[in-house]
Design an enzyme around this catalytic site. Structure first.
Site, mmCIF file in Angstrom:
data_model
loop_
_atom_site.group_PDB
_atom_site.id
_atom_site.type_symbol
_atom_site.label_atom_id
_atom_site.label_comp_id
_atom_site.label_asym_id
_atom_site.label_seq_id
_atom_site.Cartn_x
_atom_site.Cartn_y
_atom_site.Cartn_z
ATOM 1 N N ASP A 120 0.818 -1.220 0.000
ATOM 2 C CA ASP A 120 0.000 0.000 0.000
ATOM 3 C C ASP A 120 0.851 1.269 0.000
ATOM 4 O O ASP A 120 0.411 2.321 0.468
ATOM 5 C CB ASP A 120 -0.955 0.009 1.191
ATOM 6 C CG ASP A 120 -2.115 0.988 0.995
ATOM 7 O OD1 ASP A 120 -2.487 1.245 -0.170
ATOM 8 O OD2 ASP A 120 -2.621 1.505 2.000
ATOM 9 N N ASP B 169 -3.387 -4.269 -5.153
ATOM 10 C CA ASP B 169 -2.620 -3.028 -5.347
ATOM 11 C C ASP B 169 -1.217 -3.231 -5.890
ATOM 12 O O ASP B 169 -0.628 -2.291 -6.415
ATOM 13 C CB ASP B 169 -2.464 -2.215 -4.063
ATOM 14 C CG ASP B 169 -3.699 -1.459 -3.657
ATOM 15 O OD1 ASP B 169 -4.672 -1.467 -4.413
ATOM 16 O OD2 ASP B 169 -3.696 -0.868 -2.569
ATOM 17 N N ASP C 164 -11.402 1.545 5.377
ATOM 18 C CA ASP C 164 -10.292 1.746 4.450
ATOM 19 C C ASP C 164 -9.126 2.473 5.109
ATOM 20 O O ASP C 164 -8.025 2.498 4.561
ATOM 21 C CB ASP C 164 -10.753 2.574 3.240
ATOM 22 C CG ASP C 164 -11.768 1.844 2.388
ATOM 23 O OD1 ASP C 164 -11.630 0.626 2.220
ATOM 24 O OD2 ASP C 164 -12.700 2.500 1.885
#
Length: 484
Positions: A273, A311, A458
């Protein structure tokens, strides 16, 4: 974990040298896990008759309105008249194709045309409503190319058909050869993990389920139980999972005992991330290779669906240099090879971002570099909000680029956990979003899955500014249920 669209990162196209550099040396590949010993590939069953036209006959292929078929030089020539309005106004095909719900199939053929045209290839129900587990548009010209389309049937019928729909354009000729529709047969384990199980697994220890058990007196508990905690969804595994082999084995073992199909997310790539809300991951490339190998050991030969590293491919741009990007791609390729070689009843999907992040052609190149050809396919919209229609359009475009560049296509899955109201331009706990359709086979993609756990934050952002990433919030859950 967050998917970002507007961070100002510049997409890059991977050089051929980067593609060639990916993957571990043979010395890094461990011996197969004991559970896989003795596993053999199931024999393929051919469902198409006279797919190579070597007998000089067209039967049992039929010609519909505005088409005429002949065998010419060992291949089928389909002459199409002009003036048709729609693809289905000029069809040809073969009937009496038996399809089993949840069974894996692969349609393969070689095709060319006398003009630059788009042709529709389907495997579908042979009568209204003409439900099509496979529906692909392909672009043809004078060069013969081989097309391969794996898919999973959402039909159980003896009245399926393979069709090529060639209307909607002027007169031309289509050439077909080596048409094949294969399956591992009979709904047996060779048909993949969907056919081996009786529906998707509901995680009894998901964050929503644990919250409901611990807060039975809360007025929101019954609604969260009914709408979220009782629905099949994925479990995420990372550096918080402890002994990863034991954690994975326990989860897939419980699902196997229940004859259900578990969905797992491997989420431990170094630099995860980009250091944001869900930052972390393995501390080194060596640590990641050990972790993902142990993850695969936990799967063994039991049926499972695995989403690989949300991701990681789309966020290549945030890595500071080509060396680090090359390292990440090598780790992803290593993961795909581990799953390919040691998890015979797992369908694994490499994360491919979302519909409005990375261009389809660039994403296709990245997926190829990261080893998607080793897997069942790729995953879209993980933890995001784009509609299923938007996601499937993007997936089709990625497949078009994979086919034109590398000569293959892949099935894809879509995360529908929070896409009921679509995307509103925000990615981090946006308001006004809604639960999407629950996990199912088909529905536009090969599988629609709840990958993100609805109600899990999130990050410290949006309508949950004080709820860390991955933490369950009953308020977020209720707002997803109500669409507020």
């Amino acid at each position: 974990m967050q998917l970002r669209q507007q961070m100002g990162w510049v997409s890059f196209v991977l050089a051929a040298s980067l593609v060639a550099a990916c993957g571990p040396s043979s010395s890094e590949t461990p011996a197969p896990a004991p559970e896989t010993a003795g596993v053999q590939a199931a024999e393929l069953v051919e469902l198409v008759v006279n797919g190579d036209f070597s007998n000089g006959q067209t039967a049992p292929w039929w010609s519909g309105p505005n088409t005429q078929s002949v065998v010419e030089n060992g291949r089928l020539r389909v002459n199409v008249t002009g003036g048709t309005a729609n693809p289905w106004d000029a069809p040809m095909g073969q009937d009496h194709i038996a399809l089993a719900n949840g069974q894996a199939y692969t349609l393969t053929f070689t095709a060319s045309a006398t003009a630059n045209v788009t042709v529709r290839a389907t495997v579908q129900l042979g009568a209204a409503p003409y439900t099509a587990p496979l529906d692909q548009n392909i672009t043809l010209d004078g060069t013969a190319r081989t097309f391969t389309f794996p898919f999973t049937s959402n039909l159980a019928t003896a009245a399926g058909q393979v069709t090529f729909q060639v209307g909607g354009r002027g007169a031309f000729s289509l050439f077909l050869d080596n048409v094949s529709l294969t399956t591992s047969g009979g709904g047996n384990p060779g048909g993949g993990p969907v056919a081996m199980t009786s529906g998707f697994y509901v995680d009894p220890n998901s964050n929503p389920a644990v919250w409901v058990r611990n807060n039975g007196g809360d007025s929101r508990a019954s609604r969260i139980q009914t709408s979220i905690a009782s629905k099949p969804g994925a479990r995420w595994f990372g550096n918080w999972s402890g002994d990863i082999t034991a954690a994975v084995s326990s989860f897939v073992g419980a699902a196997d005992t229940a004859d259900k199909l578990p969905v797992l997310v491997a989420y431990n790539i170094p630099g995860r991330d980009c250091g944001s809300h869900s930052g972390g991951g393995a501390g080194s490339p060596e640590a990641y290779r050990a972790w993902i190998s142990a993850f695969v050991t936990g799967l063994g030969s039991r049926p499972a669906i695995v989403i690989i590293e949300p991701d990681a491919v789309a966020q290549l741009d945030c890595l500071p240099n080509d060396t680090e990007r090359q390292t990440r791609l090598g780790l992803l390729r290593y993961a795909t090879e581990q799953l390919r070689d040691r998890a015979p009843n797992t369908w694994a999907y490499l994360d491919g971002g979302n519909a409005n992040w990375i261009g389809a052609d660039t994403m296709a190149q990245r997926l190829e570099s990261a080893g998607v050809r080793n897997l069942r396919g790729f995953a879209l919209n993980v933890s995001n909000f784009y509609t299923t229609a938007q996601s499937t359009t993007y997936g089709t475009n990625v497949n078009g680029a994979l086919n034109s560049r590398y000569g293959y296509t892949k099935p894809f899955v879509v995360d529908t956990s929070r896409n009921g109201n679509g995307h509103n331009g925000e990615w981090c706990n946006p308001g006004g979003r809604r639960l999407g359709v629950t996990s199912q086979v088909g529905g536009g993609a090969e599988l629609l899955l709840w990958v993100k756990v609805p109600g899990d934050s999130d990050g410290n952002c949006g309508i949950a500014p004080n709820t860390p990433a991955g933490t369950f919030s009953p308020d977020l859950a209720i707002r997803l249920i109500d669409g507020t």
